[in-house]
Design an enzyme around this catalytic site. Sequence first.
Site, PDB file in Angstrom:
ATOM      1  N   SER A   5       0.869  -1.176   0.000  1.00 45.58           N
ATOM      2  CA  SER A   5       0.000   0.000   0.000  1.00 45.58           C
ATOM      3  C   SER A   5       0.908   1.229   0.000  1.00 45.58           C
ATOM      4  O   SER A   5       1.105   1.876   1.025  1.00 45.58           O
ATOM      5  CB  SER A   5      -0.914   0.008   1.224  1.00 45.58           C
ATOM      6  OG  SER A   5      -1.820   1.084   1.167  1.00 45.58           O
ATOM      7  N   CYS A   8       0.046   7.302  -0.952  1.00 43.73           N
ATOM      8  CA  CYS A   8      -0.907   7.663  -2.007  1.00 43.73           C
ATOM      9  C   CYS A   8      -0.741   9.095  -2.508  1.00 43.73           C
ATOM     10  O   CYS A   8      -1.248   9.451  -3.570  1.00 43.73           O
ATOM     11  CB  CYS A   8      -2.331   7.465  -1.503  1.00 43.73           C
ATOM     12  SG  CYS A   8      -2.778   8.575  -0.137  1.00 43.73           S
ATOM     13  N   SER A 314      -6.669   4.098   6.659  1.00 43.43           N
ATOM     14  CA  SER A 314      -6.855   2.656   6.746  1.00 43.43           C
ATOM     15  C   SER A 314      -7.476   2.066   5.482  1.00 43.43           C
ATOM     16  O   SER A 314      -8.008   2.768   4.623  1.00 43.43           O
ATOM     17  CB  SER A 314      -7.729   2.322   7.952  1.00 43.43           C
ATOM     18  OG  SER A 314      -7.944   0.932   8.051  1.00 43.43           O
TER      19      SER A 314
END
Length: 329
Positions: A5, A8, A314
């Site tokens: 992940s 971003c 999350s």
Amino acid sequence: MILMSPPCQPFTRIGLQGDISDPRTKSFLYILDILPRLQRLPKYVLLENVKGFETSSARDELVEILEKCGFKYQEFLLSPTCLGIPNSRLRYFLIAKLQSELFSFQAPGQILENFPDQEPKASVKYTVAAGLEKESPFTPTEEENIELDSGSDGGSGECSRKEAFLFKLETGKEMERKWNQDNDLSIQMLKDFLEEDREEMSQYFLPPKALLRYAFLLDIVTPTCRRSTCFTKGYGHYVEGTGSVLQMAEEVQLESVFKSIELLSEEEKLMKLSTLQLRYFTPREIANLHGFPPEFGFPDKITMKQRYRLLGNSLNVHVVAKLISVLTG
């Protein structure tokens, strides 16, 4: 299995979109660099990021490396709503498997917007009696479609006829979208995710200053709604665009509060807005929407601001769990 992940910020649509030139992608690019040189490749890869990653150079480098290493992959754009959870949190996902055969559901060159075992939604299921067709009550009338004057409150005259505000800066199209979501029986109601103890909720009510300044920008939902907007790391600290707020006084109609409210004094505005009993979702309630188990809890030393920040960054547990099941099944 490798689970990724990456940060971003280089890919968000409202950011600078620095992509692979952003220093925050270095750790991700490092993984891509060493992956082909591993003596033993992982059998599975799962990556998550924001919508926007699918058009990035980082994505292109990822799939190039995966193909070079012999992985078969499939991309998705998924939101918890596809699992019946009343929270919009659209995210990009990629699953990859080290195998020679394609996935049975693989759609080369396409990004799937549903899980493989789901049919794309063709229409919304409405809460209506059998044989009756129910129309949205928010379809604007001819008068409500009149273009706003340049001097009117809340607009600069640039709003088209179809986008004229009905109340609270809401257009007929926007109200109809929300009405459709709230009547989609495949989605649970928010009340299924809320805490029952209302005695401890006073700390979550919006302060008067926030009510007066941001009332027209709030996404307001009730416990019986089947929708909420994405909760970001600024929720509870910032108001605008960080997530929905909950209207506890369900019997009060929004339209009755916001119609002509701009003509009132600040004291009168506050009195009207206070009747809605607007509060933030608690960290536990957001954790419930994210699929965290009941036994999950934060350490006592973690502040409220930190809890919201962690939840805003999350993943949705249910979405990721189902993807892992699809990948390894």
